[in-house]
Write an enzyme that holds these catalytic residues in place. Structure first.
Site, short mmCIF file in Angstrom:
data_model
loop_
_atom_site.label_atom_id
_atom_site.label_comp_id
_atom_site.label_asym_id
_atom_site.label_seq_id
_atom_site.Cartn_x
_atom_site.Cartn_y
_atom_site.Cartn_z
N GLN A 259 0.61 -1.21 -0.06
CA GLN A 259 0.01 0.01 0.06
C GLN A 259 0.94 1.23 -0.04
OE1 GLN A 259 -3.47 1.10 -0.85
NE2 GLN A 259 -3.16 -1.05 -0.20
N HIS A 262 2.20 3.04 -3.13
CA HIS A 262 1.52 3.76 -3.98
C HIS A 262 2.22 5.27 -3.84
CE1 HIS A 262 -1.36 1.26 -5.80
NE2 HIS A 262 -1.52 0.79 -4.77
N GLU A 327 -10.39 1.91 2.95
CA GLU A 327 -10.85 1.38 1.74
C GLU A 327 -10.39 -0.32 1.59
OE1 GLU A 327 -7.74 2.32 -1.10
OE2 GLU A 327 -8.89 2.02 -2.70
N HIS A 328 -9.71 -0.69 2.31
CA HIS A 328 -9.34 -2.16 2.29
C HIS A 328 -8.96 -2.55 3.53
CE1 HIS A 328 -7.04 -0.81 -1.31
NE2 HIS A 328 -8.00 -1.68 -2.13
N ASP A 361 -6.64 -6.40 -6.29
CA ASP A 361 -6.28 -5.43 -7.27
C ASP A 361 -6.29 -5.63 -8.78
OD1 ASP A 361 -5.87 -3.19 -5.37
OD2 ASP A 361 -3.69 -3.61 -5.05
N GLU A 415 -49.86 21.11 0.83
CA GLU A 415 -48.83 21.66 0.27
C GLU A 415 -49.05 22.69 -0.52
OE1 GLU A 415 -46.63 18.12 -1.36
OE2 GLU A 415 -45.77 17.57 0.58
N HIS A 420 -52.11 19.47 -8.55
CA HIS A 420 -51.79 18.03 -8.27
C HIS A 420 -53.26 17.54 -7.69
CE1 HIS A 420 -47.67 19.32 -8.34
NE2 HIS A 420 -47.33 18.35 -7.92
#
Lengths: 430, 430
Positions: A259, A262, A327-328, A361, A415, A420
């Site tokens: 990791q 990177h 993330e992991h 990966d 409303e 409507h």
């Protein structure tokens, strides 16, 4: 040195909060620059895209060369050795097989009143995939973006991949070829995102843009969001390894290094119940880092952003994991399944001693595009659903409309939307 | 007068493209203002939120009054007449029942190599729902946002609803009560979005912010995206009615008016195979508009943005519908199901003569938060999945890791990520 924390320390909570809040990304404010680029591409189309790409990438192609020709793609792909091509094909096939299981089912039913209700899923028509040039130009990312789109049924996939200094990455083009992508543009940056989102004379616009990129690309995606769909805004990668005394320190260290290599804000954290393992991993990190060709990047990342945290129980490890929302998440224990239900926020969970994150990966089959920077609290990895959309179906019979009219007209009234209410009541007096 | 187009006109294509591109929203650039507000809230917390809300809403509450008390909520809700409360309860129950069918299933399996693969769904922990104050403060929107979140399993729902000039909307608070929301703040605007996203002393931060709002709210959502999840950026509402000669012109007109009465860029389009119906609807519009209390708004919307398009076949109508990608598509024919498969891009489809779009706004059971401004090309209506996230699961055995090692290490090699390759190969030499 990486951070060493112990949950028994009196100041642990504050130091853990500091770790969570550590700034990992220089959030350059490029909003105005990107807004200018997008406006330029909208106004001048191809001309602007080519001019800007040539400027930033030190290239000199013309509007006639925006798209790679079939010959160029074939020639580049042919440079790729057979064993690499085979590896990409294996990755492709496994990713495809897994993602096919994500295809949603339509579900339309009639309820007790006779109202037809349901959801129907359809594919996005056209998707643009951004692939960075240079160092972070990964063939695996081409597959991870393109395959789910294909499985979803997307009929048109356009890819943008810049060629800094004119350099083409043949493996990226081979991956595109394996994924069946034939529409590829040699453009990059915010201008490529703008071209995909708004279209130019050469590049028909798409409906959704996915793929990683630098701060300009990320900001452009944020700014075109709404005009087109986008996937997440990806930040630096990260791993959290949860380990007990059954873990192999050399394997854990290898995963933390994978990791950290990177660079650019990537973060590796070990949480363990075993202080001896913590010591052994720290020693192993040092040993293995010194053997790595790119050790400078990995060592810097580990020293600046890495952390080893000792805790008193795996339950406490799971609590910290939920606060980190990594993330992991690797669970390096003999019984990883026991911990899975306790980990609520994670992009992906890797089970046991024999599942290094790197296998996911490339060839595991699951997607490697995953939520970073604590966004696993609310976001999912890329998948087939990201390339489809759900249309609601609603149908009333005269009977069910009559049965539902009163509450509907009542709410329309409070409303202050009389029209409507009237669209319902007008149907009752046949 | 609304636009009248005929697909047989020689300039039809150009005029249709112009209609698609018609500017319906004043896209005020409030980026810098909003960025300043968010920075202020992050720096000064409650103080900033209260100060800014008081300024924009002409109120004068203090930080101690940010949250509505249980007594205030109960007192306001008690003002709501029983039949309105009953109508909201009916809406709530139908929305809940339908959304429960959207809950995804976990799916974990083992493939032929022995690799464990899968997806596990978990709820977002905390969601913030924004409800506008003033005219567009709709109790139905509270239900449409809160119920899917509850069904997803979200444990904490915080609501922000401003009180312009100090005016509380009791029906909105009643809807919140029915949806089980007890955490409600009297704050609004970009400052409310910032408070929900980053947290203050009074307001714990959430993980996702949903709900409609003005340009400031929409821009704030765009800017906090990534820090928290957001739903879509909603634009003006729109309806497309596809009708043949079986349609009742008065009913069609009523549905077009229901959309037009939203004002502020709302758009109503009729596409019909029957020129006589086109004429009849146009005449009916005029007649019915003159009976509507808020006729000025609806008439202006219809005249400026409305369109009636005659086509030669329902297939052609479906083609135009796909290019318009409308939020709401009504199929006013005797056999609506026949057309459904041909309509690929729509937020919601309403079947047949007895399903006015307004029934879906309130009590149909499907969600009324739907993609606008052609975003149905890539986006879905709000649903249970928006309040959940998917975690990938991957697990290798020693055997399956060995089987996958070669392609994985090969790809790591071409991506120049040796550490990735080593984290796999180190496990093979036991």
């Amino acid at each position: 040195m990486p951070l060493r924390l112990d949950s028994a320390q009196p100041d642990f909570e504050q130091r853990f909060v500091d770790l969570l809040g550590a700034k990992r990304e220089s959030s350059k404010d490029v909003n105005d620059v990107v807004a200018g680029i997008i406006a330029d591409v909208r106004a001048r189309g191809d001309e602007a895209v080519v001019e800007l790409t040539n400027k930033f990438d030190r290239t000199s192609f013309t509007t006639a060369d925006i798209a790679f020709t079939a010959e160029e793609i074939a020639a580049a792909a042919a440079e790729v050795p057979a064993h690499v091509r085979a590896a990409l094909q294996t990755a492709h096939d496994r990713i495809k097989s897994h993602h096919e299981k994500q295809k949603p089912q339509d579900h339309v039913y009639t309820d007790a009143l006779g109202v037809t209700l349901g959801s129907r899923w359809t594919a996005v028509d056209a998707v643009g995939i951004y692939v960075p040039g240079g160092l972070a130009s990964y063939p695996s990312s081409v597959l991870m973006n393109a395959v789910p789109a294909r499985v979803a049924g997307v009929s048109r996939i356009a890819m943008a991949v810049p060629t800094p200094d004119g350099e083409i990455n043949p493996t990226v083009l081979a991956a595109a070829q394996i994924a069946g992508i034939t529409e590829i543009y040699r453009i990059g940056g915010a201008q490529a995102v703008a071209a995909l989102a708004y279209g130019t004379a050469t590049i028909p616009r798409v409906d959704k843009v996915t793929g990683p990129g630098n701060a300009y690309v990320a900001t452009a995606k944020r700014q075109v969001f709404g005009q087109v769909g986008i996937d997440m805004i990806a930040g630096p990668s990260e791993v959290l390894v949860i380990a007990d005394s059954s873990a192999n320190p050399a394997w854990v260290a290898a995963d933390l290094i994978a990791q950290a290599e990177h660079g650019a804000g990537a973060q590796s954290i070990l949480v363990t119940t075993d202080p001896r393992l913590a010591d052994a991993v720290e020693a192993e990190m040092d040993r293995q880092l010194s053997l790595l060709p790119k050790q400078a990047i990995a060592r810097q990342g580990w020293n600046e952003l890495g952390a080893i945290i000792t805790v008193t129980s795996l339950d406490q490890a799971a609590d910290l994991a939920n606060r980190i929302a990594s993330e992991h998440v690797e669970i390096a224990t003999d019984d990883p399944q026991a911990l899975v239900p306790k980990i609520r926020h994670a992009g992906a969970i890797f089970l046991g001693h024999h599942t290094p994150e790197a296998i996911g990966d490339y060839v595991g089959g699951s997607n490697h595009v995953l939520p970073t920077a604590r966004s696993a609290r609310f976001a999912s990895g890329l998948g087939v659903l990201d390339f489809m959309k759900r249309t609601s179906i609603l149908g009333c019979t005269p009977f069910s409309l009559a049965a539902l009219a009163e509450p509907a007209v009542t709410i329309a009234g409070v409303e202050d939307l009389d029209g409507h209410g009237r669209s319902i009541s007008i149907r009752l007096n046949r």
